[in-house]
Design an enzyme around this catalytic site. Sequence first.
Site, mmCIF file in Angstrom:
data_model
loop_
_atom_site.group_PDB
_atom_site.id
_atom_site.type_symbol
_atom_site.label_atom_id
_atom_site.label_comp_id
_atom_site.label_asym_id
_atom_site.label_seq_id
_atom_site.Cartn_x
_atom_site.Cartn_y
_atom_site.Cartn_z
ATOM 1 N N ASP A 16 -0.401 -21.028 -33.890
ATOM 2 C CA ASP A 16 -0.690 -19.709 -34.462
ATOM 3 C C ASP A 16 -2.206 -19.519 -34.538
ATOM 4 O OD1 ASP A 16 -0.105 -17.265 -35.991
ATOM 5 O OD2 ASP A 16 -0.854 -18.396 -37.709
ATOM 6 N N ASP A 18 -4.312 -16.599 -36.780
ATOM 7 C CA ASP A 18 -4.852 -16.249 -38.102
ATOM 8 C C ASP A 18 -4.276 -17.165 -39.175
ATOM 9 O OD1 ASP A 18 -6.326 -13.829 -37.254
ATOM 10 O OD2 ASP A 18 -4.319 -13.060 -36.833
ATOM 11 N N ASP A 176 0.925 -21.447 -40.229
ATOM 12 C CA ASP A 176 0.501 -21.472 -41.634
ATOM 13 C C ASP A 176 1.465 -20.732 -42.553
ATOM 14 O OD1 ASP A 176 -0.322 -18.859 -40.613
ATOM 15 O OD2 ASP A 176 -1.397 -18.630 -42.502
#
Length: 232
Positions: A16, A18, A176
């Site tokens: 991922d 961001d 995240d």
Amino acid sequence: MTTCTGWPGLAGVIVDLDGTLVDTLDDFQAALARMLAALGLPPVPRAVVERFIGKGSEHLIASVLAHVGAPPDADGSAWQAYQAAYREVNGLHARLYPGVPEGLAALAAGGLRRACLTNKPTAFARELLQRLGVADDFEAVFGGDAFERKKPDPLPVLRTCAALGCEPGRVLVVGDSSNDAAAARAAGCPVILVTYGYNHGEPVRGVDADAFVDSMADLPAAWQRVGARRPR
């Protein structure tokens, strides 16, 4: 079955953007502030922006507009203003998280196929990776506009696995948030989450994942533990 050095059972990894590779909260904050100012609306605090990151630009804009009580017909103007603003600020306030260069180097040294998969628009994602000097760490970059659906739907993960030429069960997803974990689980991929990202403002350790790391530099050790538990 071919095994990548130091990564038993794996052939690829999907990472991922961001909140995982890059702290982009201040970029989002700046772009949203410009968008809201153009609409004559008040800015929102960083803590509010953090809760809305992760499900794509459409969700982010709609959530912020609802938070400030914007009129129902503001969406179209807001979208145009946000796109123009983000194009100007993309990467200006962003930084790689500590441990990311080391983690990416370990993935490359292990011979894994590597892709970045994000809900951020593809053009913005590629530009950001280029600005931060890590674009060459990935064979492919797919954004939220690359497929018919976004994470947490498994479709983007499955399509990215196919692009890498890897079976989903042999592709590690690193993210995240619950979005990343849900997409990985539904696609049949193992998943490791970083503890420092956004996760919509919620504690990430409450998410269903195979392991958690405080730094991407810890990924090799974490996978050794996860891989040892997986059926061969």
